[in-house]
Design an enzyme around this catalytic site. Structure first.
Site, mmCIF file in Angstrom:
data_model
loop_
_atom_site.group_PDB
_atom_site.id
_atom_site.type_symbol
_atom_site.label_atom_id
_atom_site.label_comp_id
_atom_site.label_asym_id
_atom_site.label_seq_id
_atom_site.Cartn_x
_atom_site.Cartn_y
_atom_site.Cartn_z
ATOM 1 N N THR A 97 -61.377 -24.773 43.777
ATOM 2 C CA THR A 97 -60.140 -25.561 43.830
ATOM 3 C C THR A 97 -59.325 -25.048 45.009
ATOM 4 O O THR A 97 -58.803 -23.931 44.984
ATOM 5 C CB THR A 97 -59.336 -25.429 42.532
ATOM 6 O OG1 THR A 97 -60.116 -25.928 41.444
ATOM 7 C CG2 THR A 97 -58.041 -26.234 42.618
ATOM 8 N N LYS A 172 -58.598 -33.080 41.342
ATOM 9 C CA LYS A 172 -58.403 -31.819 40.619
ATOM 10 C C LYS A 172 -56.911 -31.503 40.493
ATOM 11 O O LYS A 172 -56.465 -30.940 39.483
ATOM 12 C CB LYS A 172 -59.129 -30.681 41.318
ATOM 13 C CG LYS A 172 -58.993 -29.317 40.640
ATOM 14 C CD LYS A 172 -59.528 -29.331 39.200
ATOM 15 C CE LYS A 172 -59.302 -27.989 38.504
ATOM 16 N NZ LYS A 172 -60.161 -26.910 39.021
ATOM 17 N N LYS A 240 -51.751 -20.613 41.709
ATOM 18 C CA LYS A 240 -52.316 -21.003 43.004
ATOM 19 C C LYS A 240 -52.543 -22.507 43.039
ATOM 20 O O LYS A 240 -52.164 -23.193 43.988
ATOM 21 C CB LYS A 240 -53.618 -20.239 43.243
ATOM 22 C CG LYS A 240 -54.307 -20.538 44.568
ATOM 23 C CD LYS A 240 -55.410 -21.578 44.450
ATOM 24 C CE LYS A 240 -56.583 -21.091 43.645
ATOM 25 N NZ LYS A 240 -57.690 -22.087 43.603
#
Length: 292
Positions: A97, A172, A240
């Site tokens: 990701t 995502k 993150k």
């Protein structure tokens, strides 16, 4: 069967690479901590290499599942990165990701070397990786995706091409935005039940069968009630990811007020020492507030 390389053996990559080897593919792994790659090879019977470049040499397809943008740049495009060991006409699939920006950057670097790049971030957590039940959202050329899909199927519950390069990463982001709100809502509901003197398990047994039911509820409520947060996807990683979501939201003009708020709640969890707790640890923040 294909000759493949897998770069990154974290809680997701380790079992994913194992599924590929078990399916009959010839797998060579690389991990920044070499001892982990050696352990994987001893356990699964595949090979291991000292650098991503060496792991990728001779591979028809290279997979990566690392930590962040800089990690991807390192294993993919640095001097010892996989692209420098890959032949023209091969395929690079990234399960990390990361930002759509670095995805486009790596896709361009791959194209210069005649390699096709697919962004394929995953969802399903450590259990999904171990059980081969991941959701994989992909971006990239359709023909290359079809080649990759057949191999990724060994650890996928669903695998779907959403669009061109970067579309997987953007999807995502949608996933993480949805999870953030769900986990906060579930945390508030369970904490509310505790403060009201209710049996949390009995509450979930009832409400999970109605409109409140969700994957997060069914898979996390018991450990949340027990205060156990060791499922693998750490708060540090979620922050993150949410940072990527918020930055992209600013770029495209999408309002993300709840996501921004939950991101700050995760910051509070980090301040509590919960950096490596899994994302369901939001309930601990509420317990702390309730006790103060």
């Amino acid at each position: 069967m294909a000759k493949v390389a897998f770069l990154g053996l974290g809680v997701m990559g380790y079992p994913m690479a194992g599924h590929l080897q078990a399916a009959g593919h010839e797998v060579t792994v690389y991990n920044r901590t070499a001892a982990k790659a050696e352990k994987w090879a001893a356990e699964h019977g595949g090979g291991h290499a000292a650098t991503p470049r060496e792991a990728a040499a001779g591979a028809e397809i290279v997979f990566s599942c690392v930590g962040n943008d800089d990690d991807l740049r390192e294993v993919c495009a640095s001097e010892n990165g996989a692209l420098h060991g890959m032949a023209e006409g091969t395929l690079y699939v990234d399960h990390t990701t990361v930002s759509a920006k670095v995805t486009r950057e790596m896709a361009a670097a791959a194209e210069e070397r005649g390699v096709t790049f697919i962004d394929a971030p995953i969802s399903g957590g450590q259990a999904g990786a171990e059980n081969g039940q991941l959701s994989i959202m992909c971006g990239g050329p359709e023909a290359a995706y079809e080649c990759a899909e057949a191999i990724m199927s060994v650890y996928a519950k669903i695998c779907r091409r959403i669009g061109d390069t970067g579309a997987g990463q953007t999807t995502k982001m949608c996933n993480q935005i949805a999870i953030a709100g769900l986990v906060q809502g579930l945390s508030e509901a369970l904490n509310f039940a505790e403060k009201a003197g209710l049996d949390g398990r009995a509450v979930v047994e009832v409400i999970s069968q109605g409109a409140a039911g969700s994957w997060q509820m069914m898979n996390r409520y018991e450990t949340m009630l027990d205060g156990k947060f060791d499922h693998g996807f750490a708060v540090d990683w979620m922050r993150k990811d949410l940072g990527i979501c918020l930055a992209t939201g600013d770029e495209i003009g999408a309002s993300l007020p709840v996501t921004a708020l939950v991101d700050q709640f995760y910051k509070d969890v980090q301040a509590m020492g919960g950096n490596r707790w899994d994302t369901s640890a939001l309930i601990e923040r509420l317990r702390k507030l309730s006790a103060s």
